[in-house]
Design a protein around this motif. Sequence first.
Motif, PDB file in Angstrom:
ATOM      1  N   ARG A 172     102.221  68.207 131.793  1.00  0.00           N
ATOM      2  CA  ARG A 172     102.037  66.747 131.839  1.00  0.00           C
ATOM      3  C   ARG A 172     102.084  66.141 130.451  1.00  0.00           C
ATOM      4  N   PRO A 192     105.648  63.667 130.265  1.00  0.00           N
ATOM      5  CA  PRO A 192     105.033  62.637 131.111  1.00  0.00           C
ATOM      6  C   PRO A 192     106.049  61.957 132.031  1.00  0.00           C
ATOM      7  N   HIS A 225     107.133  63.886 137.618  1.00  0.00           N
ATOM      8  CA  HIS A 225     105.998  63.693 138.538  1.00  0.00           C
ATOM      9  C   HIS A 225     105.321  65.042 138.744  1.00  0.00           C
ATOM     10  N   TYR A 226     104.034  64.993 139.023  1.00  0.00           N
ATOM     11  CA  TYR A 226     103.300  66.238 139.222  1.00  0.00           C
ATOM     12  C   TYR A 226     102.493  66.193 140.514  1.00  0.00           C
TER      13      TYR A 226
END
Length: 437
Positions: A364, A368, A371-372
């Motif tokens: 992350r 950034p 998407h996680y």
Amino acid sequence: MPYRLTVIGTGYLGITHASCMADLGFDVLGLDIDADKVRRLNSGELPIHEPGLEPVLRRGLDSGRLRFTTSYEEAAAFGDVHFVCVGTPQKRGEYAADVSYMDSAIESLAPHLDRECLVVGKSTVPVGTAERLADLLARLAPAGVEVELAWNPEFLREGYAVEDTLKPDRIVIGVRSERAEKMLREVYQPLGDIPMVVTDFATSELVKTAANAFLATKISFINAMAEVCEAAHADVTQLSKALSYDDRIGGRFLNAGLGFGGGCLPKDIRAFMARAGELGADQALTFLREVDAINMRRRARMVDLARELAGGSFHGCTVGVLGAAFKPNSDDIRDSPALDVAVTIGAQGGQVTVYDPIALGNARKAHPELHYGESALEAVRGAHVVLLLTEWPEFVDLDPEELGKVVAARRIVDGRNALNTETWRSAGWHYRALGRP
Ligand code: UDX
């Protein structure tokens, strides 16, 4: 009196070495210039994910044998043997290794060395570095010839760092005197009967680079076979299995897939080529250029396969990515093939959601823009294509039926040849893998 040890640089190598040496009964002082890291370590908090290391760290702290500082002056006063474990990353925009952390560690420590001691380099460095650092030490240390350098490369694997430190398969030391050899033999004596190679500086430095070059070559060899298998409609997993029964070849590091990444193999083979060039021996290592190229081509092939499954373009396509770490049991994302593929697909217009059991936080921070998801199921929800890029056991054990209920289409590319083809195909998945029909 047993020697008092310092460990300079608290990355994967330094924290493990410091904690394990304290566990063996030595008094150990770890040093890092990052005050926040030192504070966390002193309170028993591990800044990295390394299975089995936290209890060893805590045991050391609780026993009073282990603590951490930011002061070189304190370290110099404390230690009889100083292990230098700082990073030697790849230089930006170049193949060569950046040894500036090594230099600054010696430059900071040496002016405080006013009594007999041994400074031991453990980091992976270009051959010739030890000789240069020995001169630097001789110039800067007030105790003069009482201060000596030795080289002692480290072979630990992330994920198995404690085991590799306490039960190494060999110990290699490069020394210039019997005194240095005797001191290192004493330090490692509690490990028991481990094969030891005592040699000169240059050979000891080269052992480490040669070992990593060999491992990288072995992986790229089987991945080159995977390319041929793809063209010939053969199966690289069966090929690899058949090769492995020949004990001259052996089965380890013969798993075809997305290739190698991490903080060591990629940058070490590049630094090795750069150094050989400086020495006028570049021809000897031109094959490593090919080893690197084969490795990088696997990532490109993975993206191509995913695009093919997506119907020729990533636009309007949702891709669920399982894995961000460069290998299972690690939170390390340095030169991670998995993240590299995820980022490339994102840049080509795919809507990418990544999940990793441990490396999510690091991923992350570094990317950034992706998407996680908080679980494998969440990452693949609504996906048109699923990619398995790091072979975590929890991914290998996934139930294709359960996963099939949340995806938009049952299509998966197994980037690590880790899944059971039959199970997935019989659950109605379009299953593809690298190097297999
Ligand atoms: C490596 C060396 O193994 C270690 O001795 C050295 O000290 C540091 O570098 P590490 O970087 O922790 O250790 O990882 P390793 O387990 O060697 O794996 C390296 C990469 O190769 C990973 O990305 C892994 O996924 C990949 N790999 C490994 C394969 O693609 N196929 C294999 O068969 C084995």
